[in-house]
Design an enzyme around this catalytic site. Structure first.
Site, PDB file in Angstrom:
ATOM      1  N   HIS A 235     -10.399  -5.416  -3.518  1.00 41.55           N
ATOM      2  CA  HIS A 235      -9.105  -5.704  -2.842  1.00 41.55           C
ATOM      3  C   HIS A 235      -9.133  -6.130  -1.519  1.00 41.55           C
ATOM      4  O   HIS A 235     -10.171  -5.864  -0.511  1.00 41.55           O
ATOM      5  CB  HIS A 235      -8.146  -4.295  -2.712  1.00 41.55           C
ATOM      6  CG  HIS A 235      -8.810  -3.101  -2.332  1.00 41.55           C
ATOM      7  ND1 HIS A 235      -9.971  -2.376  -2.477  1.00 41.55           N
ATOM      8  CD2 HIS A 235      -8.249  -2.400  -1.247  1.00 41.55           C
ATOM      9  CE1 HIS A 235     -10.160  -1.494  -1.925  1.00 41.55           C
ATOM     10  NE2 HIS A 235      -9.365  -1.464  -0.823  1.00 41.55           N
TER      11      HIS A 235
ATOM     12  N   HIS B  32      -6.687  -6.290   2.379  1.00 37.86           N
ATOM     13  CA  HIS B  32      -5.788  -5.770   2.897  1.00 37.86           C
ATOM     14  C   HIS B  32      -5.209  -6.641   3.739  1.00 37.86           C
ATOM     15  O   HIS B  32      -5.817  -7.417   4.680  1.00 37.86           O
ATOM     16  CB  HIS B  32      -6.169  -4.638   3.941  1.00 37.86           C
ATOM     17  CG  HIS B  32      -6.856  -3.375   3.199  1.00 37.86           C
ATOM     18  ND1 HIS B  32      -5.990  -2.213   2.764  1.00 37.86           N
ATOM     19  CD2 HIS B  32      -8.112  -3.295   2.779  1.00 37.86           C
ATOM     20  CE1 HIS B  32      -7.016  -1.405   2.509  1.00 37.86           C
ATOM     21  NE2 HIS B  32      -7.986  -1.990   2.335  1.00 37.86           N
TER      22      HIS B  32
ATOM     23  N   ASP C  76       0.864  -1.250   0.047  1.00 33.82           N
ATOM     24  CA  ASP C  76      -0.065   0.093  -0.041  1.00 33.82           C
ATOM     25  C   ASP C  76       0.873   1.189   0.044  1.00 33.82           C
ATOM     26  O   ASP C  76       1.964   1.241   0.816  1.00 33.82           O
ATOM     27  CB  ASP C  76      -0.916  -0.154   1.118  1.00 33.82           C
ATOM     28  CG  ASP C  76      -2.033   0.892   0.992  1.00 33.82           C
ATOM     29  OD1 ASP C  76      -1.778   2.227   0.808  1.00 33.82           O
ATOM     30  OD2 ASP C  76      -3.109   0.566   1.366  1.00 33.82           O
TER      31      ASP C  76
END
Length: 130
Positions: free
Chosen positions: A93, A95, A29
């Site tokens: 997505h 994480h 990220d």
């Protein structure tokens, strides 16, 4: 309109890649909440994770799982957390978050890190995968 993640997949925007295959991509990220905060995406742009076909959904989680051992070797943590929020970018997505406490999962706080630090960390994680 292509999402920022689709542009990363196409190479139009640089990223710090961790792992990649024909269908999925994992990268650090750019605005992490913990060191090693990794995003795992399908290369095909699907906004909502629950709109993925069953096989793609399962394969996405299996791909994410394959990254965890390398992440744990490189980033000191008690465990790797996983979250799916899906509000910031209209592209599915996951994480992956190295965690030492619940405070590490606070998305309202970003850590300061340079592009050089992200590049070095990505290289270390990639080395553990290959």
């Amino acid at each position: 309109m292509a999402s920022i993640f689709s542009k990363i997949v196409k190479g139009e925007i640089p990223s710090h890649k961790i792992a990649e295959n024909d269908d999925f991509l994992a990268f650090l990220d750019a605005f992490p909440i913990t060191a090693g905060h990794t995003l795992v995406i399908p290369k095909r742009e699907i906004d909502y994770i629950f709109d993925l076909e069953e096989k793609a959904y399962s394969d996405l989680f299996l791909f994410a799982r394959s990254i965890v051992p390398a992440l744990q070797k490189v980033v000191p943590c008690l465990r790797i957390g996983l979250t799916v929020i899906g509000l910031e970018v209209p592209h599915t997505h996951i994480h992956l978050l190295p965690l030492n406490s619940m405070a590490d999962a606070d998305f309202s706080k970003k850590i300061k890190t340079s592009q050089d630090e992200l590049a070095a960390l990505a290289a270390k994680i990639r080395a553990e995968i290959q």
